[in-house]
Design an enzyme around this catalytic site. Structure first.
Site, PDB file in Angstrom:
ATOM      1  N   HIS A  42      -4.729  -5.431  -1.752  1.00  0.00           N
ATOM      2  CA  HIS A  42      -5.649  -5.201  -0.455  1.00  0.00           C
ATOM      3  C   HIS A  42      -6.623  -6.190  -0.339  1.00  0.00           C
ATOM      4  CE1 HIS A  42      -3.719  -1.519  -1.293  1.00  0.00           C
ATOM      5  NE2 HIS A  42      -4.194  -1.002   0.024  1.00  0.00           N
ATOM      6  N   GLU A  78      -1.756  -2.746  -8.216  1.00  0.00           N
ATOM      7  CA  GLU A  78      -2.919  -3.223  -7.681  1.00  0.00           C
ATOM      8  C   GLU A  78      -3.383  -2.049  -7.008  1.00  0.00           C
ATOM      9  OE1 GLU A  78      -3.347  -3.312  -4.096  1.00  0.00           O
ATOM     10  OE2 GLU A  78      -1.324  -2.358  -3.827  1.00  0.00           O
ATOM     11  N   SER A 130       0.966  -0.991  -0.042  1.00  0.00           N
ATOM     12  CA  SER A 130      -0.023  -0.171   0.060  1.00  0.00           C
ATOM     13  C   SER A 130       0.895   1.244  -0.029  1.00  0.00           C
ATOM     14  CB  SER A 130      -0.799  -0.063   1.154  1.00  0.00           C
ATOM     15  OG  SER A 130      -1.889   0.863   1.013  1.00  0.00           O
TER      16      SER A 130
END
Length: 263
Positions: free
Chosen positions: A232, A164, A96
């Site tokens: 995630h 992603e 992230s």
């Protein structure tokens, strides 16, 4: 192993659960400062930067594990950009917002691991944790994954670009993809691997985020495979960054050719 919080704050219970899992295998160290809060951040930029620097510089630390992503690591990039990572190379684990730190490390020829943060570990399958431990401990290249048919930036020439995201509607994915295109990224990389895109649908739309991503990928003319269990979602398999890899878009496989840690 050092645990640091270079980005968002986190729930103490989730931290303790992840620490118990990690501590069952490694000697995990952390400083109480990582529980600091400054609004949505795990303390001030100064605190988080000093903690990161100390963990990387400490010769007794073999790996650095991030407590959470969220937001905050990108705020450190202006201070990190002119600096080389201190100390001997060691893997940093996270994803992230931690991707900002991965880019900084790769810009200096360091490898790192895109993988679960500490607070996510207890929610993942034991097989994912086992694969993460194998990446940290084994001098062998990572096993292949199968899918379906700034301030600092490493060299992208000949790279495989892994993407992603979470919570970004299709038009926002299009906007970010177009930014990469205009920045010349797709003219430099050799292939694209797409991980999970969770919560990225437009309510009541006649199109899906997968359709938008497929069209955008096809427009590059590059080999591309999607569906890799990275990101995630409920599956977040760790993958080494900054190592040589081979993407077979027809077979939808990503094979790593080098280990994430030195022998």
């Amino acid at each position: 192993m050092a645990v640091i919080a270079p980005a968002s704050g986190f729930e103490r219970s989730a931290f303790e659960a992840g620490l118990a899992l990690l501590g069952a295998r490694y000697r995990a160290e952390y400083h109480e400062g990582l529980f600091a809060r400054q609004r949505y951040l795990a303390g001030s930029d100064t605190r988080r930067l000093a903690e990161l620097h100390a963990a990387l510089a400490d010769p007794g630390i073999r790996a650095v594990f991030c407590a959470r992503g969220g937001y905050g690591a990108t705020r450190l990039l202006p201070q990190l950009a002119p600096l080389a990572p201190p100390g001997a190379p060691k893997p940093l684990v996270g994803f992230s917002d931690i991707t900002a730190l991965h880019l900084w490390l790769q810009a200096h020829g360091r490898c790192s691991i895109h993988g679960p943060v500490l607070t996510q570990l207890p929610r993942l399958a034991p097989s994912t944790c086992a694969r993460l431990f194998a990446l940290l401990e084994s001098p062998q290249p990572a096993a292949p994954l199968a899918g379906t048919a700034s301030y600092v930036m490493p060299s992208l020439d000949g790279a495989i670009l892994l993407l992603e995201d979470q919570g970004e509607r299709p038009y926002r994915l299009d906007r970010m993809w177009t930014h990469l295109k205009l920045a010349g990224v797709f003219a430099r990389v050799r292939g694209i691997a797409l991980g999970s895109f969770t919560g990225c649908e437009e309510p009541q739309a006649s199109y899906s985020s997968a359709e938008v991503l497929r069209e955008l990928a096809e427009s590059t003319g590059l080999p591309c495979a999607a569906g890799f269990p990275v990101g995630h979602g409920d599956l977040n398999e760790p993958v080494p960054l900054g190592v040589r890899a081979r993407l077979d878009a027809d077979a939808a496989t990503l094979t790593f050719l080098e280990p994430a840690v030195a022998a």
